[in-house]
Design a protein around this motif. Structure first.
Motif, PDB file in Angstrom:
ATOM      1  N   ASP A  87      -6.189  10.042  -4.519  1.00 12.22           N
ATOM      2  CA  ASP A  87      -5.870   9.148  -5.637  1.00 12.22           C
ATOM      3  C   ASP A  87      -4.788   8.123  -5.317  1.00 12.22           C
ATOM      4  O   ASP A  87      -4.727   7.076  -5.973  1.00 12.22           O
ATOM      5  CB  ASP A  87      -5.413   9.962  -6.859  1.00 12.22           C
ATOM      6  N   LEU A  88      -3.930   8.412  -4.313  1.00 10.59           N
ATOM      7  CA  LEU A  88      -2.761   7.559  -4.099  1.00 10.59           C
ATOM      8  C   LEU A  88      -2.708   6.899  -2.730  1.00 10.59           C
ATOM      9  O   LEU A  88      -2.577   5.679  -2.633  1.00 10.59           O
ATOM     10  CB  LEU A  88      -1.476   8.377  -4.314  1.00 10.59           C
ATOM     11  N   ILE A  89      -2.758   7.691  -1.668  1.00  6.60           N
ATOM     12  CA  ILE A  89      -2.558   7.146  -0.326  1.00  6.60           C
ATOM     13  C   ILE A  89      -3.616   6.089  -0.015  1.00  6.60           C
ATOM     14  O   ILE A  89      -4.820   6.313  -0.158  1.00  6.60           O
ATOM     15  CB  ILE A  89      -2.586   8.273   0.724  1.00  6.60           C
ATOM     16  N   GLY A  90      -3.134   4.919   0.390  1.00  2.00           N
ATOM     17  CA  GLY A  90      -4.026   3.804   0.704  1.00  2.00           C
ATOM     18  C   GLY A  90      -4.275   2.874  -0.469  1.00  2.00           C
ATOM     19  O   GLY A  90      -4.788   1.763  -0.272  1.00  2.00           O
ATOM     20  N   LYS A  91      -3.916   3.295  -1.680  1.00  2.78           N
ATOM     21  CA  LYS A  91      -4.080   2.431  -2.858  1.00  2.78           C
ATOM     22  C   LYS A  91      -2.895   1.469  -2.956  1.00  2.78           C
ATOM     23  O   LYS A  91      -1.844   1.672  -2.359  1.00  2.78           O
ATOM     24  CB  LYS A  91      -4.156   3.281  -4.130  1.00  2.78           C
ATOM     25  N   ARG A  92      -3.057   0.413  -3.743  1.00  5.30           N
ATOM     26  CA  ARG A  92      -1.994  -0.560  -3.931  1.00  5.30           C
ATOM     27  C   ARG A  92      -0.999  -0.076  -4.971  1.00  5.30           C
ATOM     28  O   ARG A  92      -1.374   0.572  -5.947  1.00  5.30           O
ATOM     29  CB  ARG A  92      -2.573  -1.907  -4.388  1.00  5.30           C
ATOM     30  N   TYR A  93       0.271  -0.372  -4.730  1.00  6.19           N
ATOM     31  CA  TYR A  93       1.270  -0.109  -5.761  1.00  6.19           C
ATOM     32  C   TYR A  93       0.935  -0.935  -6.996  1.00  6.19           C
ATOM     33  O   TYR A  93       0.506  -2.090  -6.895  1.00  6.19           O
ATOM     34  CB  TYR A  93       2.674  -0.461  -5.261  1.00  6.19           C
ATOM     35  N   GLY A  94       1.132  -0.328  -8.162  1.00  4.48           N
ATOM     36  CA  GLY A  94       0.750  -0.967  -9.416  1.00  4.48           C
ATOM     37  C   GLY A  94      -0.639  -0.576  -9.868  1.00  4.48           C
ATOM     38  O   GLY A  94      -1.077  -1.004 -10.946  1.00  4.48           O
ATOM     39  N   LEU A 117       0.813  -1.207   0.000  1.00  6.77           N
ATOM     40  CA  LEU A 117       0.000   0.000   0.000  1.00  6.77           C
ATOM     41  C   LEU A 117       0.853   1.267   0.000  1.00  6.77           C
ATOM     42  O   LEU A 117       1.901   1.330   0.650  1.00  6.77           O
ATOM     43  CB  LEU A 117      -0.937   0.004   1.211  1.00  6.77           C
ATOM     44  N   ILE A 118       0.386   2.273  -0.713  1.00  2.00           N
ATOM     45  CA  ILE A 118       1.053   3.573  -0.777  1.00  2.00           C
ATOM     46  C   ILE A 118       0.758   4.345   0.504  1.00  2.00           C
ATOM     47  O   ILE A 118      -0.392   4.434   0.934  1.00  2.00           O
ATOM     48  CB  ILE A 118       0.560   4.373  -1.999  1.00  2.00           C
ATOM     49  N   GLN A 119       1.813   4.918   1.107  1.00  6.81           N
ATOM     50  CA  GLN A 119       1.650   5.683   2.333  1.00  6.81           C
ATOM     51  C   GLN A 119       2.266   7.066   2.194  1.00  6.81           C
ATOM     52  O   GLN A 119       3.090   7.316   1.309  1.00  6.81           O
ATOM     53  CB  GLN A 119       2.293   4.938   3.510  1.00  6.81           C
TER      54      GLN A 119
END
Length: 290
Positions: free
Chosen positions: A48-55, A9-11
């Motif tokens: 859009d990013l924080i908490g989303k999966r890398y990729g 996950l993006i942090q």
């Protein structure tokens, strides 16, 4: 995040790679409330990013989309801010193999430069190895320390701001391998020998000019190194494309069957018209036990 590990996950605070295409990507530091502008529109870090999966595939404000990739040493090499000329993956892969690096290895490096090779070495020797890297230029050394800390690998590396030719690496008889990328590597061979373990070890020197290689090899011989060899890696890539080729004329027998000569589509590997040439010479040697 860490360049030596992987997390899904993006942090907040992560360094991520924004991928627009194979020839278009760039690094970004994720910040709560931050934004990144692309040709497809704005990416809002918080939503859009924080908490989303890398990729993940992220849709930008204009309707276009990008991928957000986890940073690896390979991606960092292609996207890092250049403070010096850097080593690329072709040479790096040969260096890590020929120096026999593995998890737990201790490596001494000079100079640090933009940190391209440093990140690859750290990923290879993690989680129990260590990199001692020396940079003559103070601002470059400070920037390297800042990046290592931001990338959460600072516990695996020690950065020293000093002249390796005069002051060495600051350690003795601890290294499994030494790497030199400096203008006069022959002046640092004695310090490299002192840094290597008493039971031996491997050394690599990168030099763009053959005159540097000659002087380095002479110094290696004087200090008792063995298995001295120099190589040059020239990379040539191929693009796989669909091409139209004329069907060969096999003569009268084919014509009698009513076949007509024409064209057919084939998959083919096409080499570029311009090929990247010389980058540098890699000289390898082994510390003698006798």
């Amino acid at each position: 995040m860490s360049f030596a590990e992987y997390r899904e996950l993006i942090q907040d605070g992560d360094t991520a790679i924004v991928f627009l295409g194979h020839e278009s990507m760039f690094p970004v530091t994720i910040q709560q409330g931050g934004q990144t502008q692309t040709k497809y529109g704005v990416i809002r870090h918080s939503t859009d990013l924080i908490g989303k999966r890398y990729g993940s595939k992220v849709t930008c404000s204009k309707g276009g989309w990008v991928y957000i990739l986890y940073p690896t040493p390979e991606l960092w090499t292609n996207n890092l801010p250049h403070r010096t000329q850097i080593l690329y993956s072709t040479d790096i892969s040969m260096i890590t193999m020929m120096l026999e690096l593995k998890p737990g290895s201790v490596v001494c490096e000079s100079g640090t430069g933009s940190g391209s090779l440093s990140h690859a070495i750290i990923r290879t020797v993690a989680p129990t190895g260590h990199l001692y890297t020396v940079e003559f230029h103070q601002q470059r050394a400070e920037k390297a320390m800042e990046e290592f800390k931001q990338h959460n690998i600072d516990h695996l590396v020690t950065v020293k701001n000093q002249d390796v030719c005069k002051n060495g690496f600051g350690v003795s008889h601890v290294a499994d391998a030494v790497f030199l990328d400096i203008p006069s590597p022959w002046e640092a061979i004695g310090h490299a020998k002192d840094a290597l373990k008493t039971e031996g070890g491997r050394l690599c020197s990168f030099s763009p000019c053959i005159e540097q290689v000659q002087r380095t090899c002479l110094a290696l011989e004087e200090h008792g190194f063995t298995e001295i060899n120099t190589l040059e890696i020239l990379l040539r890539t191929y693009d796989v494309r669909t091409v139209s080729l004329q069907i060969p004329d096999f003569g009268k027998a084919v014509e009698e069957k009513g076949s007509q000569q024409g064209c057919a589509l084939f998959k083919s590997g096409v080499s570029p018209r311009e090929t990247v040439g010389h980058t540098g010479y890699l000289t390898f040697a082994t510390k003698s036990l006798f």
